[in-house]
Design an enzyme around this catalytic site. Structure first.
Site, PDB file in Angstrom:
ATOM      1  N   GLU A  22       2.135   1.857  -3.410  1.00 34.07           N
ATOM      2  CA  GLU A  22       1.058   2.428  -4.236  1.00 34.07           C
ATOM      3  C   GLU A  22       1.043   3.961  -4.080  1.00 34.07           C
ATOM      4  OE1 GLU A  22      -2.895   3.981  -3.259  1.00 34.07           O
ATOM      5  OE2 GLU A  22      -3.090   1.858  -2.721  1.00 34.07           O
ATOM      6  N   HIS A  23       1.090   4.440  -2.840  1.00 31.26           N
ATOM      7  CA  HIS A  23       1.125   5.894  -2.617  1.00 31.26           C
ATOM      8  C   HIS A  23       2.330   6.532  -3.308  1.00 31.26           C
ATOM      9  CE1 HIS A  23      -1.636   7.230   0.816  1.00 31.26           C
ATOM     10  NE2 HIS A  23      -2.051   6.031   0.505  1.00 31.26           N
ATOM     11  N   HIS A  26       0.822  -1.200   0.000  1.00 33.74           N
ATOM     12  CA  HIS A  26       0.000   0.000   0.000  1.00 33.74           C
ATOM     13  C   HIS A  26       0.870   1.271   0.000  1.00 33.74           C
ATOM     14  CE1 HIS A  26      -2.067   3.155   2.490  1.00 33.74           C
ATOM     15  NE2 HIS A  26      -3.002   2.965   1.584  1.00 33.74           N
ATOM     16  N   GLU A  73      -4.023   8.177   7.493  1.00 35.05           N
ATOM     17  CA  GLU A  73      -4.969   7.246   6.863  1.00 35.05           C
ATOM     18  C   GLU A  73      -5.286   6.110   7.848  1.00 35.05           C
ATOM     19  OE1 GLU A  73      -3.595   5.640   3.125  1.00 35.05           O
ATOM     20  OE2 GLU A  73      -5.503   4.646   2.706  1.00 35.05           O
TER      21      GLU A  73
END
Lengths: 428, 425
Positions: free
Chosen positions: A70-71, A67, A142
């Site tokens: 991905e960012h 993840h 997040e």
């Protein structure tokens, strides 16, 4: 380029496997303004133990790294890719699941430019220590955002209960602690292992002319130098049949309690048509047990145990699977008992008959037609299916072939007390 | 040829809107009823559609009604209650497969329209009263729906901002009604309200799909007939511009939820509405906007930070999630970006970028039937006739000066922060 026609649905799908191994699918949607494209790698949060590209030893990486990567792909030396997409009138996004990371855009103009941007930004990583550090603050927020969300905690609480070793039990975003260990070199190692075109799928759906789009994609890919990559080696420790934990009660700042009953599916190596048939059979079974027209739903609603937040679902990927049912309730203990007893009664198979099968099947066929109005659904689901050797466009034919016996078999296979687990959220 | 062609026909007591398009595999029917948002009615209006969709005279239990929907190839029926400025709008929708994509040729659209008519004209009722068991169940569910806002802290803080900012204005009323009002509703009082709503509300029927407008009109004219009416206007009240106020509330949360409300003083249909949309887009609407760049990307303060417009009330809301101790810094940056907007500190490129993404967003909305209905319904709420082509053209022609002028009409009203129990004062 291969053309596959679906006569009843009036759709056409175009496919080609490129020389570098990339699978490309194009589905023109007549009358649509937008084009939606996803560029997806078969790499998600569960892939945390693997042999890095070019190395001999296996490695374990920090939770949340897929993840995090991905960012970070959105940031380049000359700025942020979001800026470029919006100059070209597109909206861009990405998501990481247990088994996939997808990058996407949708736009109603400059489709070719946007497609070029999508392929290039995903295939040209730029990670520095400084930008990696900066991202830790953003992803930290997040993670805390989800910490405050009781539905999220409940859902992941059930999954955590089910698995003893399988990494599906780990939060996709990791924890603030785990991501603090991520470095730029680790990101490159993951990137080089999992972002080879032969591990990826590009899907373009919408207002496009397939020949032209395929030509553009091939030219773009031909410019990039990829040497053939051997099969990726990943390790998943063997998982026990029963659930790791029978129950978890989370105390949170809520007024209404929540309860989900989960069932851990027997571990399975099914892929392709057999996997699709099993998935659809279980979905039909759940519809018959818990759908709004079912006896079960009617009783639970009339008894005041559920409201419109009640839902149920079955998810599976290679190596793990689970079903869930639940929602907000004033009496989580009673709801737990009622759901469990509905399931145990269903194990005998006596509830399933031709009448409720035909009805549930019609409902599923209608839902499929509704779903394929959506370019997002087509691209994302097609990719998920393809990564498991299933074909999205086989859903209706497979549904039509499912029998009462199939549903009974699915119920008796899945339903077993030792595979049940419960998570509740209750007021502090 | 415009980007969308809507046929509008005056029917008996309502307007029929048809959009003929071949792009969907389904046909969508949406029934809308609009009335001013008032304290007296808000809870009854929130309950009514849920009672209507629970049962009908012909399908006296939810299970029977839902079984029939399943038999219609899983016709998808749902109800919704929303605020459009100071109106409360009830929507009842049915989306049904287009049989030309099925091996079975049952005429599903006609059956779905019949079912909608049955739901709204033939409810399960007797002697001037709804079925009391149905009403009791739906009252219980409505209470849970009202309470659920307290459990989702992002929704809760948005709700609290509006409650504080619009105190005394109808817009402060919660869309799902008020908990204490639910118990006062009876099967009889709700039935009376049902008759009143169908006599007085502004009614609109939308049908979207591969359909013939003439045929739909013929079917609709036999299924739906209501008395003529002059729809009621809302007595829109707008808080005067005032000193900004800050409200902090402590709860057991891990992340602070920051919500800031502005009065834009501009509504859909106004001449400077397009400039307002651009303003919002440059300021906070997108991932290229000033708020995203400065609060998130430059300062790593937040994961989400965005602004959005309430087009029929003239509000703009900023929302973000930040650490408790970063409250002052986040507010400072959000205000600085607003000052930059007011003094014209943004480039032609930012304007072009924003025009491109807004155009994209509008055109994409037309790729879903529900999106189409929501866009077209703006005209009903505002009593203007803006076509999508006008909208796109108006936006493209907007200049930087007009955006700056709009920025200078926008006033910060209320800052709301939901913070942790342990946060410092």
């Amino acid at each position: 380029m291969e053309k596959i026609e679906f006569e009843q649905l009036k759709e056409e799908l175009y496919y080609e496997k490129l020389e570098n191994g990339l699978d490309v699918y194009i589905l023109p949607k007549k009358g649509f303004n937008k084009t939606y494209a996803t560029f997806t790698t078969k790499y998600g949060s569960i892939d945390n133990h693997f042999k890095p590209f070019g190395k001999d030893e296996f490695t374990k990486v920090p939770d949340g790294i897929a993840h995090f990567l991905e960012h970070k792909l959105f940031e380049k030396e000359d700025g942020d890719v979001f800026q470029q997409f919006s100059r070209q009138g597109a909206s861009a996004n990405a998501f990481t699941s247990f088994t996939r990371t997808a990058y996407l855009f949708s736009s109603t103009s400059h489709v070719e430019k946007n497609l070029e941007t999508l392929m290039d930004f995903v295939q040209e990583p730029y990670f520095t220590e400084k930008t990696v550090e900066k991202e830790k603050g953003i992803i930290g927020q997040e993670i805390t955002m989800y910490d405050d969300n009781p539905d999220w905690r409940l859902y992941y609480g059930v999954i955590e209960n089910m698995f003893q070793k399988h990494p599906v039990k780990i939060d996709i975003a990791g924890t603030k602690e785990s991501i603090s260990h991520i470095t730029k070199d680790m990101l490159y190692e993951c990137y080089n292992t999992f972002y080879h075109p032969s591990n990826m799928l590009l899907f373009v759906v919408g207002a496009v002319e397939p020949t032209q789009i395929m030509k553009q994609i091939k030219e773009n890919q031909a410019k990039k130098d990829y040497s053939a990559q051997p099969e990726i080696e990943r390790i998943f420790e063997s998982e026990i049949e029963e659930v790791a934990q029978k129950k978890q009660v989370l105390k949170m700042n809520v007024q209404t309690p929540k309860c989900i009953v989960g069932i851990k599916a027997p571990s399975s190596t099914l892929q392709g048509q057999e996997m699709l048939k099993k998935e659809l059979s279980i979905n039909i079974m759940l519809d018959i047990l818990f759908g709004k027209s079912s006896v079960g739903y009617t009783e639970l609603y009339n008894e005041g145990l559920i409201d419109d937040s009640f839902s149920y679902d079955f998810s599976q990927e290679l190596g793990f699977g689970f079903a869930m049912a639940g929602g907000d309730t004033n009496d989580p203990e009673k709801l737990e008992n009622r759901i469990t007893s509905i399931l145990m009664d269903a194990k005998t198979g006596s509830i399933f008959n031709n009448e409720n099968l035909v009805r549930a099947r019609k409902k599923k066929i209608g839902a499929f037609l509704r779903a394929i109005n959506s370019p997002e659904y087509i691209a994302n689901q097609f990719t998920r299916y393809a990564f498991n050797d299933m074909d999205l466009f086989e859903v209706v034919p497979v549904l039509e072939g499912i029998t009462v016996e199939d549903i009974k078999a699915a119920a008796s296979d899945l339903i077993d007390e030792k595979r049940f687990t419960v998570c509740q959220v209750v007021p502090k | 040829m415009g980007v969308i062609s809507e046929t509008i026909k005056e029917m008996q007591g309502y307007k029929l809107h048809v959009v003929q398009t071949e792009k969907f595999k389904t046909n969508t029917i949406v029934w809308k009823m609009k009335a001013p948002l008032t304290k007296d009615q808000v809870t009854q209006r929130a309950l009514l559609p849920h009672v209507l969709q629970a049962s009908t005279a012909g399908f006296p239990t939810t299970a029977k009604l839902r079984s029939y929907l399943d038999d219609l190839y899983g016709a998808n029926m749902f109800v919704d209650v929303s605020k459009k400025g100071e109106y409360q709008v009830i929507s009842l929708s049915i989306e049904v497969a287009n049989e030309k994509f099925l091996s079975d040729s049952t005429p599903l659209l006609a059956k779905a329209m019949e079912l909608l008519s049955e739901m709204i004209r033939n409810p399960l009722a007797d002697n001037g009263s709804f079925d009391s068991e149905t009403v009791d169940k739906e009252k219980r569910t409505l209470k849970q729906r009202i309470q659920s806002v307290y459990d989702d802290k992002m929704r809760y803080s948005s709700f609290r901002l509006i409650q504080e900012m619009c105190a005394g204005e109808p817009y402060a009323l919660p869309v799902n009604g008020e908990l204490e009002a639910v118990d006062k509703i009876t099967a009889t009082s709700l039935y009376e309200y049902y008759q009143k709503a169908f006599a007085e509300d502004e009614l609109d029927l939308y049908v979207i799909g591969d359909v013939s407008p003439e045929q739909v009109a013929t079917t609709a004219s036999t299924l739906f007939q209501f008395a003529e009416r002059t729809p009621k206007e809302s007595n829109s009240l707008n808080g005067a511009n005032r000193e900004e106020k800050t409200i902090k509330e402590k709860q057991d949360v891990k992340q602070g939820k920051l919500n800031i409300g502005y009065r834009t003083n501009i509504k859909y249909g106004d001449r400077d509405y397009y400039a307002l949309q651009l303003f919002n887009g440059i300021y906070g609407g997108f991932s290229h906007s000033k708020l995203f760049l400065n609060v998130r990307e430059k300062n790593s303060l937040a994961y989400y930070v965005a602004s959005r417009l309430e087009s029929h009330k003239g509000l703009m809301m900023v929302m973000s999630g930040v650490e408790f101790e970063n409250f002052d810094l986040a507010v400072k940056i959000i205000k600085e970006q607003m000052e930059a907007m007011k003094s014209g500190d943004f480039t032609e490129e930012e304007i072009d970028q924003t025009k491109a993404v807004i155009e994209n967003q509008l055109l994409e909305t037309l790729d879903t039937a529900r999106g189409m209905v929501e866009l077209l319904y703006h005209n009903v709420v505002s009593k203007v006739e803006v076509s999508l082509d006008d909208w796109l053209k108006g936006m493209q022609e907007t200049t930087k000066d007009e955006v700056v002028a709009v920025a200078n009409k926008v006033n910060l009203d209320t800052i709301y922060f939901l913070t942790g129990m342990e946060a410092a004062e």
